[in-house]
Design an enzyme around this catalytic site. Structure first.
Site, PDB file in Angstrom:
ATOM      1  N   ARG A 176       9.146  -0.486   8.148  1.00 30.71           N
ATOM      2  CA  ARG A 176       7.911  -0.106   7.055  1.00 30.71           C
ATOM      3  C   ARG A 176       6.833  -0.739   7.214  1.00 30.71           C
ATOM      4  O   ARG A 176       5.689  -0.246   7.619  1.00 30.71           O
ATOM      5  CB  ARG A 176       8.708  -0.665   5.759  1.00 30.71           C
ATOM      6  CG  ARG A 176       7.863   0.225   4.422  1.00 30.71           C
ATOM      7  CD  ARG A 176       6.627  -0.495   3.939  1.00 30.71           C
ATOM      8  NE  ARG A 176       6.996  -1.836   3.783  1.00 30.71           N
ATOM      9  CZ  ARG A 176       5.787  -2.677   3.758  1.00 30.71           C
ATOM     10  NH1 ARG A 176       4.730  -2.461   3.972  1.00 30.71           N
ATOM     11  NH2 ARG A 176       6.199  -4.119   3.373  1.00 30.71           N
ATOM     12  N   ASP A 177       6.568  -2.028   7.141  1.00 31.10           N
ATOM     13  CA  ASP A 177       5.262  -2.716   7.313  1.00 31.10           C
ATOM     14  C   ASP A 177       4.875  -2.611   8.906  1.00 31.10           C
ATOM     15  O   ASP A 177       3.589  -2.409   9.144  1.00 31.10           O
ATOM     16  CB  ASP A 177       5.809  -4.276   7.190  1.00 31.10           C
ATOM     17  CG  ASP A 177       4.328  -4.908   6.642  1.00 31.10           C
ATOM     18  OD1 ASP A 177       3.278  -4.441   6.925  1.00 31.10           O
ATOM     19  OD2 ASP A 177       4.663  -5.950   5.953  1.00 31.10           O
ATOM     20  N   HIS A 195       7.038 -13.158   1.968  1.00 31.14           N
ATOM     21  CA  HIS A 195       6.720 -12.205   2.812  1.00 31.14           C
ATOM     22  C   HIS A 195       5.396 -12.727   3.363  1.00 31.14           C
ATOM     23  O   HIS A 195       4.301 -12.809   2.880  1.00 31.14           O
ATOM     24  CB  HIS A 195       6.336 -10.784   2.082  1.00 31.14           C
ATOM     25  CG  HIS A 195       5.997  -9.737   3.020  1.00 31.14           C
ATOM     26  ND1 HIS A 195       6.778  -8.634   3.348  1.00 31.14           N
ATOM     27  CD2 HIS A 195       4.844  -9.596   3.544  1.00 31.14           C
ATOM     28  CE1 HIS A 195       6.072  -7.933   3.901  1.00 31.14           C
ATOM     29  NE2 HIS A 195       5.025  -8.327   3.974  1.00 31.14           N
ATOM     30  N   HIS A 229       2.737 -13.124   6.823  1.00 26.61           N
ATOM     31  CA  HIS A 229       2.238 -12.529   8.110  1.00 26.61           C
ATOM     32  C   HIS A 229       1.701 -13.749   9.078  1.00 26.61           C
ATOM     33  O   HIS A 229       1.306 -14.452   8.530  1.00 26.61           O
ATOM     34  CB  HIS A 229       0.931 -11.478   8.074  1.00 26.61           C
ATOM     35  CG  HIS A 229       1.518 -10.194   7.574  1.00 26.61           C
ATOM     36  ND1 HIS A 229       1.754  -9.041   8.231  1.00 26.61           N
ATOM     37  CD2 HIS A 229       2.291  -9.645   6.338  1.00 26.61           C
ATOM     38  CE1 HIS A 229       2.277  -8.055   7.432  1.00 26.61           C
ATOM     39  NE2 HIS A 229       2.536  -8.343   6.407  1.00 26.61           N
ATOM     40  N   CYS A 249      -0.919  -4.102   6.948  1.00 25.79           N
ATOM     41  CA  CYS A 249      -1.338  -2.959   5.829  1.00 25.79           C
ATOM     42  C   CYS A 249      -2.465  -2.207   6.581  1.00 25.79           C
ATOM     43  O   CYS A 249      -3.448  -2.636   6.769  1.00 25.79           O
ATOM     44  CB  CYS A 249      -1.718  -3.922   4.864  1.00 25.79           C
ATOM     45  SG  CYS A 249      -2.089  -2.583   3.407  1.00 25.79           S
TER      46      CYS A 249
HETATM   47  N1  COA Z   1       5.656  10.384  -2.717  1.00 29.19           N
HETATM   48  C1  COA Z   1       5.313  11.556  -2.384  1.00 29.19           C
HETATM   49  N2  COA Z   1       4.324  12.070  -2.887  1.00 29.19           N
HETATM   50  C2  COA Z   1       3.679  11.581  -3.851  1.00 29.19           C
HETATM   51  C3  COA Z   1       3.740  10.264  -4.297  1.00 29.19           C
HETATM   52  C4  COA Z   1       5.094   9.603  -3.669  1.00 29.19           C
HETATM   53  N3  COA Z   1       5.298   8.195  -3.888  1.00 29.19           N
HETATM   54  N4  COA Z   1       2.963   9.858  -5.230  1.00 29.19           N
HETATM   55  C5  COA Z   1       2.100  10.953  -5.392  1.00 29.19           C
HETATM   56  N5  COA Z   1       2.489  11.724  -4.547  1.00 29.19           N
HETATM   57  C6  COA Z   1       1.898  13.062  -4.484  1.00 29.19           C
HETATM   58  C7  COA Z   1       1.543  13.927  -5.822  1.00 29.19           C
HETATM   59  O1  COA Z   1       2.730  14.481  -6.097  1.00 29.19           O
HETATM   60  C8  COA Z   1       0.384  14.885  -5.564  1.00 29.19           C
HETATM   61  O2  COA Z   1       0.767  15.776  -4.619  1.00 29.19           O
HETATM   62  P1  COA Z   1      -0.072  17.225  -4.571  1.00 29.19           P
HETATM   63  O3  COA Z   1      -1.403  16.930  -4.072  1.00 29.19           O
HETATM   64  O4  COA Z   1       0.688  18.155  -4.035  1.00 29.19           O
HETATM   65  O5  COA Z   1      -0.081  17.407  -6.175  1.00 29.19           O
HETATM   66  C9  COA Z   1      -0.429  13.913  -4.387  1.00 29.19           C
HETATM   67  O6  COA Z   1       0.410  13.151  -3.798  1.00 29.19           O
HETATM   68  C10 COA Z   1      -1.307  13.057  -5.172  1.00 29.19           C
HETATM   69  O7  COA Z   1      -0.756  12.391  -6.244  1.00 29.19           O
HETATM   70  P2  COA Z   1      -1.604  11.271  -6.912  1.00 29.19           P
HETATM   71  O8  COA Z   1      -0.646  10.650  -8.258  1.00 29.19           O
HETATM   72  O9  COA Z   1      -3.086  11.715  -7.492  1.00 29.19           O
HETATM   73  O10 COA Z   1      -1.749  10.096  -5.934  1.00 29.19           O
HETATM   74  P3  COA Z   1      -3.047   9.409  -5.403  1.00 29.19           P
HETATM   75  O11 COA Z   1      -3.863  10.319  -4.315  1.00 29.19           O
HETATM   76  O12 COA Z   1      -3.750   8.667  -6.347  1.00 29.19           O
HETATM   77  O13 COA Z   1      -2.311   8.150  -4.439  1.00 29.19           O
HETATM   78  C11 COA Z   1      -0.613   6.615  -3.960  1.00 29.19           C
HETATM   79  C12 COA Z   1      -1.859   7.274  -4.939  1.00 29.19           C
HETATM   80  C13 COA Z   1      -0.044   5.410  -4.852  1.00 29.19           C
HETATM   81  C14 COA Z   1       0.501   7.688  -4.105  1.00 29.19           C
HETATM   82  C15 COA Z   1      -1.201   6.289  -2.827  1.00 29.19           C
HETATM   83  O14 COA Z   1      -2.189   5.366  -2.818  1.00 29.19           O
HETATM   84  C16 COA Z   1      -0.107   5.602  -1.971  1.00 29.19           C
HETATM   85  O15 COA Z   1       0.808   5.949  -1.498  1.00 29.19           O
HETATM   86  N6  COA Z   1      -0.585   4.272  -1.517  1.00 29.19           N
HETATM   87  C17 COA Z   1       0.433   3.320  -0.900  1.00 29.19           C
HETATM   88  C18 COA Z   1      -0.267   2.986   0.290  1.00 29.19           C
HETATM   89  C19 COA Z   1       0.726   2.075   1.314  1.00 29.19           C
HETATM   90  O16 COA Z   1       1.729   2.615   1.775  1.00 29.19           O
HETATM   91  N7  COA Z   1       0.270   0.871   1.667  1.00 29.19           N
HETATM   92  C20 COA Z   1       1.025   0.074   2.652  1.00 29.19           C
HETATM   93  C21 COA Z   1       2.088  -0.659   1.931  1.00 29.19           C
HETATM   94  S1  COA Z   1       1.716  -2.105   0.942  1.00 29.19           S
HETATM   95 ZN    ZN Z   2       3.408  -7.007   4.824  1.00 31.10          ZN
END
Ligand code: COA
Ligand code: ZN
Length: 315
Positions: free
Chosen positions: A15-16, A211, A213, A244
């Protein structure tokens, strides 16, 4: 925790580490990595992330990887979730553990999950509620990660009081584990002692994982400091992959192979076979041509006349 394990290590490289890799790491090879590391004795692996594949295409195969990993006997299968939608995906797949993430740093939380911290906590409360309403036997453990707890590349150092405050919020949400994360490798052993002591005093019996780094070379020293505070769960990644994508300057996690060697040589059993663990690096070597693979133990091997923690315990 198994009776003969003193410290529980968790692999987070899938994942990371892979979230930063531009090319797609084939699904079958992710599963080969997971199987080999589980066979080496690693008890818990964060196998994927339930984030939108549009955002991180590496995790487009999250369902297939989860299903494959769930077929491995004895392995605790974990996935990262940023929100409620991620939790729902985990519930339907039957994953063992969900690792919800939020950040102590307001700026990083906004950049990473596009939410205020209060909104993240509200999401987490709802996730725990939904989890508790599932039938017995179908309830994953909900863990919560507190990112940037030892510093943030936007805001710098976070005060111990601020970390304590958000840890208390997570604890009040009803989570089963709290993961205190040094997302960008700012921490030092003195700070680790202060932060972990404060968090552990605040949250009582909820288990705490660390956790770290190794961005600035303090990773294993921080492990030693956290061990002194009583922490017995550590994240790490094979060959030190990691970082990240939403935190500038973030580089690799502490190296799993070096962590397991250090713990074992301190007489702390991890259940991991060091030789088998190092052999798993071949999966990375054949899939990540040109990537920097870290690891002092893999380079140097066992010291002469080395006796493992388990051997010492039984003699
Ligand atoms: N899995 C799959 N799809 C997802 C989802 C999830 N967990 N969360 C939201 N979506 C989809 C929604 O259904 C929507 O789809 P659509 O455009 O087809 O309607 C779209 O994504 C946008 O949804 P929204 O709730 O507005 O999300 P957002 O654009 O505000 O993004 C997060 C918010 C949290 C989903 C996003 O910022 C994220 O995934 N961040 C994590 C980043 C990461 O992995 N960082 C490293 C690890 S710490
Ligand atoms: Zn990390």
């Amino acid at each position: 925790m198994s009776a003969n394990i003193d410290v529980r290590v968790r692999e987070v490289g899938l994942r990371d580490g892979l979230q930063l890799i531009a090319g797609f790491f084939p699904t079958a090879e992710k599963l080969a990595w997971i199987r080999a590391e589980a066979a080496a004795g690693v008890p818990e692996i964060e196998v994927t992330s339930y984030v939108p594949p549009k955002l991180i295409p590496q995790f487009v195969d999250a369902a297939e990887v989860t299903r494959g990993a769930l077929g491995i006997q004895g392995l605790t299968v974990v996935a990262l979730i940023p929100n409620l939608k991620g939790a729902e995906r985990g519930f339907s797949l039957g994953v063992h553990k969900l690792n919800f993430v939020m950040s102590v740093s307001r700026t990083h939380n906004l950049k990473n999950v596009r939410r205020e911290r209060e909104e993240s906590v509200a999401d987490l409360r709802r996730i725990v509620e939904l989890r508790n309403a599932l039938p017995e036997g179908a309830r994953p453990l909900v863990a919560a990660g507190l990112s940037t707890a030892l510093g943030c590349s936007f805001e710098g150092r976070q005060s111990v009081d601020e970390v304590r405050r958000w840890a208390a919020e997570l604890a009040a949400s009803g989570v089963g584990e709290i993961v205190v994360a040094d997302t960008v490798g700012y921490g030092d052993p003195a700070q680790v002692r202060a932060v972990f002591k404060a968090v552990m005093a605040e949250i009582g019996p909820i288990p705490v994982a660390a956790h770290f780094h190794d961005t600035r070379g303090t990773g294993l020293a921080n492990v030693a400091a956290a061990l002194d505070c009583g922490v017995r769960r550590f994240d790490a990644s094979l060959a030190g992959l990691g970082g990240c994508p939403f935190a500038p300057g973030a580089t690799g996690n502490i190296v799993m192979d070096d962590l397991c060697f250090m713990l074992d040589s301190m007489g702390l059993s991890t259940g991991v076979d060091l030789g088998k663990l190092v052999a798993v690096r071949a999966v990375l070597e054949r899939n990540l041509a040109g990537a920097e693979l870290h690891g002092a133990f893999a380079r140097a091997g066992l010291p002469r006349n080395y006796r493992s923690a388990a051997e010492r315990m039984h003699s």
